[in-house]
Write a protein that holds these residues in place. Structure first.
Motif, PDB file in Angstrom:
ATOM      1  N   UNK A  37      27.396 -10.420 -16.269  1.00 20.10           N
ATOM      2  CA  UNK A  37      26.561  -9.224 -16.389  1.00 20.10           C
ATOM      3  C   UNK A  37      27.256  -8.004 -15.793  1.00 20.10           C
ATOM      4  N   UNK A  38      27.917  -8.178 -14.654  1.00 21.04           N
ATOM      5  CA  UNK A  38      28.657  -7.075 -14.038  1.00 21.04           C
ATOM      6  C   UNK A  38      29.808  -6.642 -14.940  1.00 21.04           C
ATOM      7  N   UNK A  39      30.500  -7.597 -15.520  1.00 27.21           N
ATOM      8  CA  UNK A  39      31.618  -7.276 -16.418  1.00 27.21           C
ATOM      9  C   UNK A  39      31.136  -6.495 -17.639  1.00 27.21           C
ATOM     10  N   UNK A  40      30.026  -6.917 -18.213  1.00 25.82           N
ATOM     11  CA  UNK A  40      29.482  -6.218 -19.378  1.00 25.82           C
ATOM     12  C   UNK A  40      29.062  -4.804 -18.991  1.00 25.82           C
ATOM     13  N   UNK A  41      28.453  -4.653 -17.818  1.00 18.29           N
ATOM     14  CA  UNK A  41      28.038  -3.321 -17.369  1.00 18.29           C
ATOM     15  C   UNK A  41      29.246  -2.426 -17.112  1.00 18.29           C
ATOM     16  N   UNK A  42      30.303  -2.985 -16.547  1.00 20.45           N
ATOM     17  CA  UNK A  42      31.506  -2.203 -16.297  1.00 20.45           C
ATOM     18  C   UNK A  42      32.149  -1.766 -17.609  1.00 20.45           C
ATOM     19  N   UNK A  89      25.914   3.720 -15.775  1.00 15.40           N
ATOM     20  CA  UNK A  89      26.233   3.655 -14.349  1.00 15.40           C
ATOM     21  C   UNK A  89      25.049   3.080 -13.573  1.00 15.40           C
ATOM     22  N   UNK A  90      23.836   3.475 -13.935  1.00 14.75           N
ATOM     23  CA  UNK A  90      22.651   2.923 -13.267  1.00 14.75           C
ATOM     24  C   UNK A  90      22.570   1.418 -13.498  1.00 14.75           C
ATOM     25  N   UNK A  91      22.858   0.970 -14.706  1.00 19.39           N
ATOM     26  CA  UNK A  91      22.840  -0.464 -14.997  1.00 19.39           C
ATOM     27  C   UNK A  91      23.901  -1.202 -14.190  1.00 19.39           C
ATOM     28  N   UNK A  92      25.081  -0.602 -14.049  1.00 17.70           N
ATOM     29  CA  UNK A  92      26.138  -1.239 -13.263  1.00 17.70           C
ATOM     30  C   UNK A  92      25.738  -1.333 -11.792  1.00 17.70           C
ATOM     31  N   UNK A  93      25.187  -0.265 -11.250  1.00 19.27           N
ATOM     32  CA  UNK A  93      24.759  -0.288  -9.843  1.00 19.27           C
ATOM     33  C   UNK A  93      23.669  -1.329  -9.643  1.00 19.27           C
ATOM     34  N   UNK A  94      22.730  -1.402 -10.575  1.00 22.51           N
ATOM     35  CA  UNK A  94      21.671  -2.409 -10.485  1.00 22.51           C
ATOM     36  C   UNK A  94      22.243  -3.827 -10.487  1.00 22.51           C
ATOM     37  N   UNK A  95      23.200  -4.079 -11.370  1.00 21.58           N
ATOM     38  CA  UNK A  95      23.810  -5.405 -11.416  1.00 21.58           C
ATOM     39  C   UNK A  95      24.597  -5.713 -10.159  1.00 21.58           C
ATOM     40  N   UNK A  96      25.294  -4.724  -9.620  1.00 20.67           N
ATOM     41  CA  UNK A  96      26.039  -4.948  -8.385  1.00 20.67           C
ATOM     42  C   UNK A  96      25.114  -5.237  -7.211  1.00 20.67           C
ATOM     43  N   UNK A  97      24.018  -4.503  -7.129  1.00 22.78           N
ATOM     44  CA  UNK A  97      23.064  -4.753  -6.043  1.00 22.78           C
ATOM     45  C   UNK A  97      22.417  -6.118  -6.192  1.00 22.78           C
ATOM     46  N   UNK A  98      22.121  -6.511  -7.409  1.00 26.15           N
ATOM     47  CA  UNK A  98      21.516  -7.813  -7.654  1.00 26.15           C
ATOM     48  C   UNK A  98      22.459  -8.943  -7.251  1.00 26.15           C
TER      49      UNK A  98
END
Length: 60
Positions: free
Chosen positions: A6-11, A48-57
């Motif tokens: 998920x993080x990779x896809x967001x990045x 960017x919001x989706x990436x930050x959300x995935x990183x925090x998760x």
């Protein structure tokens, strides 16, 4: 493992959004509608919001 994917896809989404924003600015400078850079910036912001959300998760 799913979190990493998920993080990779967001990045990748952020990278694609940056490329689209760059192209939108180029088109605007060439005389296109001013809405293209605005929409490109909104796409970048949402990715960017989706990436930050995935990183925090993944850290929790």
């Amino acid at each position: 493992m799913a979190n990493r994917i998920s993080i990779l896809i967001s990045a990748l989404g952020v990278l694609v959004s940056i490329m689209l924003l760059d192209q939108a600015v180029r088109e605007y400078r060439a005389g296109a509608s001013p809405f293209w850079p605005v929409l490109g910036a909104l796409m970048l912001l949402s990715s960017v919001i989706a990436l930050v959300r995935d990183l925090r998760r993944s850290r929790a």
